[in-house]
Design a protein around this motif. Structure first.
Motif, PDB file in Angstrom:
ATOM      1  N   GLY A 155       0.710  -1.213   0.079  1.00  0.00           N
ATOM      2  CA  GLY A 155       0.180  -0.128  -0.029  1.00  0.00           C
ATOM      3  C   GLY A 155       0.844   1.216   0.101  1.00  0.00           C
ATOM      4  O   GLY A 155       1.715   1.470   0.988  1.00  0.00           O
ATOM      5  N   GLU A 192       1.414   5.507  -0.315  1.00  0.00           N
ATOM      6  CA  GLU A 192       0.728   6.838   0.110  1.00  0.00           C
ATOM      7  C   GLU A 192       1.539   7.958  -0.552  1.00  0.00           C
ATOM      8  O   GLU A 192       2.781   7.792   0.048  1.00  0.00           O
ATOM      9  CB  GLU A 192       0.239   6.820   1.477  1.00  0.00           C
ATOM     10  CG  GLU A 192      -0.522   5.770   1.948  1.00  0.00           C
ATOM     11  CD  GLU A 192      -0.862   5.920   3.516  1.00  0.00           C
ATOM     12  OE1 GLU A 192      -0.628   7.133   3.935  1.00  0.00           O
ATOM     13  OE2 GLU A 192      -1.266   4.952   4.122  1.00  0.00           O
ATOM     14  N   ALA A 196      -8.865   2.583  -2.335  1.00  0.00           N
ATOM     15  CA  ALA A 196      -8.094   3.603  -2.432  1.00  0.00           C
ATOM     16  C   ALA A 196      -8.665   4.785  -2.151  1.00  0.00           C
ATOM     17  O   ALA A 196      -9.855   4.972  -2.174  1.00  0.00           O
ATOM     18  CB  ALA A 196      -7.346   3.907  -3.823  1.00  0.00           C
ATOM     19  N   SER A 245      -4.036   7.753  -0.867  1.00  0.00           N
ATOM     20  CA  SER A 245      -3.602   6.541  -0.098  1.00  0.00           C
ATOM     21  C   SER A 245      -4.041   5.308  -1.097  1.00  0.00           C
ATOM     22  O   SER A 245      -5.365   4.986  -1.186  1.00  0.00           O
ATOM     23  CB  SER A 245      -4.482   6.514   1.240  1.00  0.00           C
ATOM     24  OG  SER A 245      -3.933   7.505   2.197  1.00  0.00           O
ATOM     25  N   GLY A 246      -3.093   4.482  -1.361  1.00  0.00           N
ATOM     26  CA  GLY A 246      -3.477   3.617  -2.490  1.00  0.00           C
ATOM     27  C   GLY A 246      -4.002   2.264  -2.005  1.00  0.00           C
ATOM     28  O   GLY A 246      -3.883   1.812  -1.014  1.00  0.00           O
ATOM     29  N   ALA A 247      -4.497   1.533  -2.919  1.00  0.00           N
ATOM     30  CA  ALA A 247      -5.192   0.256  -2.541  1.00  0.00           C
ATOM     31  C   ALA A 247      -4.152  -0.862  -2.424  1.00  0.00           C
ATOM     32  O   ALA A 247      -2.753  -0.684  -2.431  1.00  0.00           O
ATOM     33  CB  ALA A 247      -6.132  -0.376  -3.694  1.00  0.00           C
ATOM     34  N   THR A 294       1.455  -0.808  -8.282  1.00  0.00           N
ATOM     35  CA  THR A 294       1.521   0.578  -7.688  1.00  0.00           C
ATOM     36  C   THR A 294       1.930   1.580  -8.450  1.00  0.00           C
ATOM     37  O   THR A 294       1.159   2.831  -8.438  1.00  0.00           O
ATOM     38  CB  THR A 294       2.683   0.301  -6.504  1.00  0.00           C
ATOM     39  OG1 THR A 294       2.285  -0.454  -5.595  1.00  0.00           O
ATOM     40  CG2 THR A 294       2.840   1.690  -5.948  1.00  0.00           C
ATOM     41  N   GLU A 344      -1.042   2.693 -10.583  1.00  0.00           N
ATOM     42  CA  GLU A 344      -2.084   3.250  -9.837  1.00  0.00           C
ATOM     43  C   GLU A 344      -1.740   4.777  -9.486  1.00  0.00           C
ATOM     44  O   GLU A 344      -2.611   5.775  -9.597  1.00  0.00           O
ATOM     45  CB  GLU A 344      -2.463   2.505  -8.493  1.00  0.00           C
ATOM     46  CG  GLU A 344      -3.135   3.274  -7.448  1.00  0.00           C
ATOM     47  CD  GLU A 344      -2.900   2.548  -6.102  1.00  0.00           C
ATOM     48  OE1 GLU A 344      -4.040   2.287  -5.525  1.00  0.00           O
ATOM     49  OE2 GLU A 344      -1.933   2.750  -5.666  1.00  0.00           O
TER      50      GLU A 344
END
Length: 454
Positions: free
Chosen positions: A35, A37, A88, A101-103, A111, A114
């Motif tokens: 994850g 961010e 996210a 705030s990524g999945a 990533t 995204e």
């Protein structure tokens, strides 16, 4: 900084619930995820000032503009303060820094897609509003008083409390941006090993990603002024956590640490209740002055965990918190660096061998010296650059062994090329911006907005 927790309002009746809340983060290797961010500064193209929340060109308009891409708005007291989509979120830092705030994703390839998709969406909306966004660790031009405040209840409480516990807390809130990665662990023992390695090597990340050498338009004498700011924000909730390296460290000891971190608030019925400086231990006993006679819930505990800001933070995963924000390539490089070190057994062993004999004094010397001196910081018989070079080699090898390939057959190690260039040259992003400032820019910090915006 986090929005209200989505944890259940389960009453806390025994302390073991707090310990088990951390243990629930354990996952088999097949379920480990990444994850990522990152935060960024907005600015108006005409005068470079940070946008306010309100107005035709404000942050609220920015959030409304992003809704077209399938984001679902989240409101607080009638204000849109976040967006949600597919695991996210887009949220607001105190002065309007925009955070993705990524999945939880399987690979760095995902990533990076995204992140690139998000930055493209931001660029489309920002262009319509005549806004730009910049990735750096510290606001390079504007003073604290020039920064706007976002309408989020927790920020109102923190804004009042910060000056009581440090000189730079308000700067942390309004003038810093970071990139971090959240990673999983298999067991308590695995968590401990990863926590120790990542905490000891966090100054390496600070130096490799250093990109905050300016304050109010002038060089500030630091490589990462963002990192320095955390040293005078609030000693009760920041730092290197020496107890992590002590025998017997585990979930229970981290819970004890969190219970000693002073509270900021409790979120009840859609409102933030000011509990700043009060004790969660008293809350457990029904003696919290802000809510006399009431007991906390697991939602209160989940919120409280987000108010500790050490260099590495434990929740139901480990958060690496030592890096300045930067361009798309370095946003992708941070998760790659830590995944290479922590998600491959041989790499984790090698990284632990690299740091296991660091003394407490050496760990603190690295933490305290990296913000100012970066890769040039003397360490043992060399410099922090030598340590960074070794850590990067271990990470590259770890990613190659992971062998997660994209459609072109590339593994994840190519995301570290930007860091390899820094190690090979010995020059950080901060060094290169200082060269530009003293050279082609002729001392004009405004050039950073045109040349380094997303």
């Amino acid at each position: 900084m986090s929005s209200p927790s989505h944890a259940a309002d389960t009453p806390i009746t025994v302390r073991d619930q707090l310990i088990q809340s951390l243990a629930k983060g354990e996952k088999p290797r097949a379920d480990w995820r990444i994850g990522t961010e990152h935060e960024k500064f907005g600015f108006r193209l005409d005068d470079l000032r940070p946008p306010t929340y309100e107005g035709e060109r404000g942050i609220e308009a920015m959030l409304h503009g992003l809704v077209r891409f399938g984001w679902e708005p989240v409101q607080e007291n009638g204000h849109v303060i976040a967006l949600l989509r597919d695991g996210a979120s887009v949220s607001l830092e105190p002065a309007g820094q925009l955070e993705l705030s990524g999945a939880a994703l399987q690979t760095i390839h995902q990533t990076c897609v995204e992140t690139g998709t998000h930055l493209d969406e931001v660029a489309q909306v920002a262009g319509e509003l005549q806004l730009g966004f910049l990735g750096m660790g510290f606001q390079p031009k504007w003073a604290r008083d020039d920064m706007p405040w976002m309408p989020k209840g927790r920020y109102r409480i923190m804004r009042a409390y910060m000056p009581r516990v440090g000189k730079l807390g308000l700067d942390m809130m309004t003038r810093t941006s970071t990139v971090q990665v959240n990673l999983d662990f298999a067991s308590e023992a695995d968590m401990v090993r990863k926590f120790r390695v990542s905490l000891a090597l966090q100054p390496v990340a600070t130096a490799l990603f250093a990109d905050s050498p300016f304050t109010e338009g002038k060089p500030n004498g630091f490589q990462s002024y963002r990192s320095h700011i955390w040293t005078d924000t609030d000693a009760a909730r920041t730092g290197m956590l020496d107890f992590v390296f002590e025998d017997g460290f585990g979930y229970e000891r981290y819970v004890d640490y969190l219970l000693d971190v002073p509270m900021y608030f409790s979120y009840r019925k859609g409102q933030y209740i000011d509990a700043s400086g009060q004790s969660f231990r008293d809350f457990l006993d029904g003696r919290l002055p802000a809510l006399p006679g009431e007991l906390p819930t697991m939602r209160d505990w989940s919120d409280h965990m987000t108010t500790a800001f050490p260099e590495v933070r434990l929740k139901q995963y480990l958060e690496m918190r030592g890096a300045d924000s930067g361009p798309w390539s370095r946003i992708c490089a941070l998760p790659a660096f830590w995944v290479g070190l922590l998600y491959d057994d041989a790499a984790l062993d090698a990284a632990w061998d690299l740091v296991r004999d660091f003394s407490v004094a050496e760990r603190h010397a690295l933490r305290d010296g990296a913000p100012r001196h970066g890769l040039k910081l003397p360490f043992r018989n060399g410099t922090l650059l030598d340590l960074a070079r070794e850590a990067l080699e271990i990470s590259v090898a770890g990613l190659r062994r992971r062998a997660e390939r994209n459609a072109d057959g590339q593994d994840e190690s190519h995301f570290l090329d930007v860091l390899q260039e820094i190690v090979d040259s010995g020059k950080s992003a901060a060094d290169r911006k200082l060269e530009l400032f003293h050279g082609p820019w002729q001392g004009n910090i405004d050039r950073v907005f045109s040349e380094f915006a997303y």
